[in-house]
Design a protein around this motif. Structure first.
Motif, PDB file in Angstrom:
ATOM      1  N   VAL A 215      34.824  13.334  83.350  1.00 32.69           N
ATOM      2  CA  VAL A 215      33.603  12.809  82.741  1.00 32.69           C
ATOM      3  C   VAL A 215      33.171  13.778  81.642  1.00 32.69           C
ATOM      4  O   VAL A 215      33.523  14.968  81.648  1.00 32.69           O
ATOM      5  CB  VAL A 215      32.464  12.634  83.777  1.00 32.69           C
ATOM      6  CG1 VAL A 215      32.839  11.623  84.838  1.00 32.69           C
ATOM      7  CG2 VAL A 215      32.076  13.965  84.393  1.00 32.69           C
ATOM      8  N   PHE A 216      32.377  13.241  80.705  1.00 32.32           N
ATOM      9  CA  PHE A 216      31.777  14.089  79.679  1.00 32.32           C
ATOM     10  C   PHE A 216      30.365  14.443  80.112  1.00 32.32           C
ATOM     11  O   PHE A 216      29.547  13.558  80.393  1.00 32.32           O
ATOM     12  CB  PHE A 216      31.745  13.367  78.329  1.00 32.32           C
ATOM     13  CG  PHE A 216      33.040  13.460  77.570  1.00 32.32           C
ATOM     14  CD1 PHE A 216      33.383  14.624  76.907  1.00 32.32           C
ATOM     15  CD2 PHE A 216      33.910  12.372  77.521  1.00 32.32           C
ATOM     16  CE1 PHE A 216      34.584  14.715  76.203  1.00 32.32           C
ATOM     17  CE2 PHE A 216      35.091  12.451  76.823  1.00 32.32           C
ATOM     18  CZ  PHE A 216      35.447  13.622  76.163  1.00 32.32           C
ATOM     19  N   VAL A 217      30.078  15.751  80.167  1.00 30.05           N
ATOM     20  CA  VAL A 217      28.756  16.252  80.548  1.00 30.05           C
ATOM     21  C   VAL A 217      28.085  16.819  79.304  1.00 30.05           C
ATOM     22  O   VAL A 217      28.688  17.611  78.550  1.00 30.05           O
ATOM     23  CB  VAL A 217      28.869  17.335  81.639  1.00 30.05           C
ATOM     24  CG1 VAL A 217      27.491  17.879  81.980  1.00 30.05           C
ATOM     25  CG2 VAL A 217      29.541  16.769  82.872  1.00 30.05           C
ATOM     26  N   GLN A 218      26.844  16.415  79.058  1.00 31.92           N
ATOM     27  CA  GLN A 218      26.101  16.904  77.901  1.00 31.92           C
ATOM     28  C   GLN A 218      25.631  18.336  78.159  1.00 31.92           C
ATOM     29  O   GLN A 218      24.925  18.603  79.130  1.00 31.92           O
ATOM     30  CB  GLN A 218      24.902  15.986  77.617  1.00 31.92           C
ATOM     31  CG  GLN A 218      24.191  16.307  76.324  1.00 31.92           C
ATOM     32  CD  GLN A 218      23.049  15.344  76.055  1.00 31.92           C
ATOM     33  OE1 GLN A 218      22.342  14.950  76.975  1.00 31.92           O
ATOM     34  NE2 GLN A 218      22.870  14.965  74.781  1.00 31.92           N
ATOM     35  N   THR A 219      26.029  19.246  77.273  1.00 33.02           N
ATOM     36  CA  THR A 219      25.644  20.649  77.415  1.00 33.02           C
ATOM     37  C   THR A 219      24.542  21.031  76.430  1.00 33.02           C
ATOM     38  O   THR A 219      23.728  21.911  76.722  1.00 33.02           O
ATOM     39  CB  THR A 219      26.869  21.552  77.214  1.00 33.02           C
ATOM     40  OG1 THR A 219      27.509  21.223  75.961  1.00 33.02           O
ATOM     41  CG2 THR A 219      27.871  21.337  78.359  1.00 33.02           C
ATOM     42  N   THR A 220      24.541  20.430  75.237  1.00 32.73           N
ATOM     43  CA  THR A 220      23.454  20.566  74.258  1.00 32.73           C
ATOM     44  C   THR A 220      23.175  19.163  73.728  1.00 32.73           C
ATOM     45  O   THR A 220      23.946  18.238  74.010  1.00 32.73           O
ATOM     46  CB  THR A 220      23.851  21.507  73.101  1.00 32.73           C
ATOM     47  OG1 THR A 220      24.843  20.860  72.294  1.00 32.73           O
ATOM     48  CG2 THR A 220      24.374  22.844  73.618  1.00 32.73           C
ATOM     49  N   PRO A 221      22.130  18.982  72.964  1.00 34.52           N
ATOM     50  CA  PRO A 221      21.838  17.627  72.481  1.00 34.52           C
ATOM     51  C   PRO A 221      22.994  16.960  71.762  1.00 34.52           C
ATOM     52  O   PRO A 221      23.109  15.731  71.777  1.00 34.52           O
ATOM     53  CB  PRO A 221      20.636  17.846  71.543  1.00 34.52           C
ATOM     54  CG  PRO A 221      19.943  19.034  72.120  1.00 34.52           C
ATOM     55  CD  PRO A 221      21.048  19.931  72.622  1.00 34.52           C
ATOM     56  N   GLU A 222      23.895  17.712  71.153  1.00 33.91           N
ATOM     57  CA  GLU A 222      24.989  17.110  70.393  1.00 33.91           C
ATOM     58  C   GLU A 222      26.360  17.520  70.914  1.00 33.91           C
ATOM     59  O   GLU A 222      27.365  17.126  70.328  1.00 33.91           O
ATOM     60  CB  GLU A 222      24.869  17.492  68.908  1.00 33.91           C
ATOM     61  CG  GLU A 222      23.604  16.965  68.240  1.00 33.91           C
ATOM     62  CD  GLU A 222      23.515  17.376  66.786  1.00 33.91           C
ATOM     63  OE1 GLU A 222      24.328  18.223  66.369  1.00 33.91           O
ATOM     64  OE2 GLU A 222      22.644  16.855  66.075  1.00 33.91           O
ATOM     65  N   GLU A 223      26.427  18.303  71.970  1.00 33.16           N
ATOM     66  CA  GLU A 223      27.720  18.772  72.480  1.00 33.16           C
ATOM     67  C   GLU A 223      27.971  18.248  73.890  1.00 33.16           C
ATOM     68  O   GLU A 223      27.052  18.190  74.711  1.00 33.16           O
ATOM     69  CB  GLU A 223      27.772  20.308  72.464  1.00 33.16           C
ATOM     70  CG  GLU A 223      27.817  20.890  71.063  1.00 33.16           C
ATOM     71  CD  GLU A 223      27.966  22.401  71.073  1.00 33.16           C
ATOM     72  OE1 GLU A 223      28.408  22.951  70.073  1.00 33.16           O
ATOM     73  OE2 GLU A 223      27.636  23.023  72.123  1.00 33.16           O
ATOM     74  N   PHE A 224      29.251  17.913  74.148  1.00 33.67           N
ATOM     75  CA  PHE A 224      29.660  17.330  75.421  1.00 33.67           C
ATOM     76  C   PHE A 224      30.943  18.000  75.884  1.00 33.67           C
ATOM     77  O   PHE A 224      31.872  18.211  75.099  1.00 33.67           O
ATOM     78  CB  PHE A 224      29.880  15.828  75.266  1.00 33.67           C
ATOM     79  CG  PHE A 224      28.658  15.097  74.760  1.00 33.67           C
ATOM     80  CD1 PHE A 224      27.731  14.581  75.647  1.00 33.67           C
ATOM     81  CD2 PHE A 224      28.444  14.948  73.393  1.00 33.67           C
ATOM     82  CE1 PHE A 224      26.608  13.908  75.182  1.00 33.67           C
ATOM     83  CE2 PHE A 224      27.320  14.284  72.923  1.00 33.67           C
ATOM     84  CZ  PHE A 224      26.403  13.766  73.818  1.00 33.67           C
ATOM     85  N   THR A 225      30.965  18.341  77.174  1.00 39.16           N
ATOM     86  CA  THR A 225      32.116  19.026  77.747  1.00 39.16           C
ATOM     87  C   THR A 225      32.871  18.088  78.685  1.00 39.16           C
ATOM     88  O   THR A 225      32.264  17.446  79.550  1.00 39.16           O
ATOM     89  CB  THR A 225      31.677  20.278  78.526  1.00 39.16           C
ATOM     90  OG1 THR A 225      31.009  21.165  77.634  1.00 39.16           O
ATOM     91  CG2 THR A 225      32.874  20.978  79.155  1.00 39.16           C
ATOM     92  N   LEU A 226      34.165  18.006  78.491  1.00 47.28           N
ATOM     93  CA  LEU A 226      35.015  17.189  79.360  1.00 47.28           C
ATOM     94  C   LEU A 226      35.280  17.968  80.650  1.00 47.28           C
ATOM     95  O   LEU A 226      35.841  19.068  80.614  1.00 47.28           O
ATOM     96  CB  LEU A 226      36.334  16.864  78.660  1.00 47.28           C
ATOM     97  CG  LEU A 226      37.295  15.978  79.438  1.00 47.28           C
ATOM     98  CD1 LEU A 226      36.730  14.577  79.604  1.00 47.28           C
ATOM     99  CD2 LEU A 226      38.652  15.911  78.738  1.00 47.28           C
ATOM    100  N   LYS A 227      34.871  17.415  81.792  1.00 48.79           N
ATOM    101  CA  LYS A 227      35.020  18.120  83.058  1.00 48.79           C
ATOM    102  C   LYS A 227      35.824  17.259  84.045  1.00 48.79           C
ATOM    103  O   LYS A 227      35.557  16.056  84.187  1.00 48.79           O
ATOM    104  CB  LYS A 227      33.647  18.419  83.677  1.00 48.79           C
ATOM    105  CG  LYS A 227      32.797  19.380  82.856  1.00 48.79           C
ATOM    106  CD  LYS A 227      31.549  19.772  83.620  1.00 48.79           C
ATOM    107  CE  LYS A 227      31.862  20.551  84.866  1.00 48.79           C
ATOM    108  NZ  LYS A 227      30.649  21.041  85.566  1.00 48.79           N
ATOM    109  N   PRO A 228      36.768  17.884  84.751  1.00 49.00           N
ATOM    110  CA  PRO A 228      37.479  17.139  85.809  1.00 49.00           C
ATOM    111  C   PRO A 228      36.567  16.975  87.022  1.00 49.00           C
ATOM    112  O   PRO A 228      35.777  17.858  87.355  1.00 49.00           O
ATOM    113  CB  PRO A 228      38.668  18.043  86.136  1.00 49.00           C
ATOM    114  CG  PRO A 228      38.201  19.418  85.768  1.00 49.00           C
ATOM    115  CD  PRO A 228      37.265  19.251  84.603  1.00 49.00           C
TER     116      PRO A 228
END
Length: 366
Positions: A312-325
């Motif tokens: 899933v993609f988790v929002q880390t900042t308003p414009e950044e998203f981290t792909l996490k297993p």
């Protein structure tokens, strides 16, 4: 010294770095295609599907036979016929019944004679014609005759004669060796094992009558999953031959023992059948539902597959998203149970994950 050891460590380090979740910065245009929610806890319903079959409700089944040895002289019922309680199904001619009636009439006559003898003895004793010992002897003989009479009466009842039959026999004093075989419940004849001229015994089941307005759905639960089912659990039955006739209900029985031959536990659900559309021996599927606990869930739309693993993609900042297993459990409708990889409150992309993943792949190739 093994020179390949540092190379192995370097390879492992490189692989671990390659699998590190990647952060993607979304453009303003891409942000318009993304929807983010904070995930939380919800109730997940587990379910288990089992092959099943429709069976007769054994509490509404009667196996009917003769109460005495004899020969069938007539049959009045056929397979599939609806019958009422007390309705005649066949007629039996029994010499054993005739002999029991003869013994009853003789015993009754003997009882009457001894009653007259006692009455006469009482009058004679009152006139001092006989001694008290003689009166007592005749009263004792009357008691014996009364016991014999009760025994003969019980014997005829065991052989199938009713109180009205006994009253008629006592009044008319005519032996009738013909005995009706009657239905003990209201229902449908689902089995018939008798023909005219057949000699039958009390142990023979001649007819099976069943009330088909209720049936059972029976399934076998593997012993490894025996903890799954409990009496009262919600269940749903579907039948391949009747795809639009699914019925919900609850389990009414879960066996306390494992069948040593099949290593399974029998489970049973009651199924109303007023229209008789569910036929015994139909193949079915029984789905057992278990009440879930409050657990972390997320929408199925948030999940994407990367390298044969859920992410899933988790929002880390308003414009950044981290792909996490993530490690996910069963699907309950549109929701997935989260086993590992996320925490309550994490902001997860539920719409637009496909576009974010394309952007991630483009950057990797660039």
């Amino acid at each position: 010294m093994n020179l390949s050891y540092p190379l192995i460590l370097l390879a492992i380090t490189s692989m671990a770095h390659a699998e590190t979740p990647m952060t993607v910065k979304a453009s303003p245009m891409l942000m318009q295609q993304i929807k983010v929610i904070a995930i939380g806890e919800g109730q997940v319903h587990d379910s288990l599907r089992l092959p099943a079959r429709v069976e007769l409700d054994q509490q509404r089944v009667a196996r009917i036979g003769a109460t005495v040895t004899g020969r069938i002289t007539e049959t009045q019922a056929v397979l599939g016929q609806a019958v009422h309680k007390g309705e005649r199904l066949a007629t039996l001619n029994s010499t054993e019944l005739g002999m029991a009636q003869s013994a009853y009439l003789k015993t009754r006559s003997q009882l009457n004679l001894r009653q007259l003898a006692v009455n006469r003895a009482k009058r004679l004793f009152a006139s001092d014609v006989i001694a008290a010992a003689e009166l007592q002897e005749r009263e004792s003989m009357l008691t014996e005759a009364d016991v014999d009479m009760r025994t003969a009466t019980d014997q005829l009842r065991v052989l199938g004669m009713s109180d009205s039959d006994l009253a008629r026999l006592s009044k008319e004093k005519k032996i009738n060796s013909m005995l009706p075989i009657t239905a003990s419940i209201q229902g449908t004849i689902v089995e018939r094992k008798v023909t005219v001229g057949q000699v039958v015994q009390p142990a023979d089941a001649l007819f099976t009558v069943a009330d088909l307005s209720h049936v059972w759905v029976v399934a076998e639960l593997p012993e490894q999953q025996a903890h799954w089912a409990h009496t009262g659990d919600e269940a749903l039955v579907t039948i391949a031959a009747l795809p639009e006739q699914g019925q919900s209900g609850r389990l009414i029985y879960v066996a306390d023992m494992v069948d040593p031959q099949t290593r399974t536990v029998t489970v049973r659900m009651a199924l109303p059948n007023p229209q008789r559309i569910f036929k015994p021996q139909m193949l079915a599927t029984l789905v057992i539902h278990k009440e879930g606990e409050q657990e972390l869930v997320l929408p199925d739309s948030a999940v994407i597959r990367v390298n044969d693993q859920d992410h899933v993609f988790v929002q880390t900042t308003p414009e950044e998203f981290t792909l996490k297993p993530v490690k996910l459990g069963i699907r309950d409708g549109a929701m997935r149970h989260v086993l590992d990889g996320l925490q309550p409150g994490d902001k997860v992309v539920v719409e637009g994950s496909f576009h974010l993943n394309n952007e991630r792949q483009r950057k990797e190739l660039g």
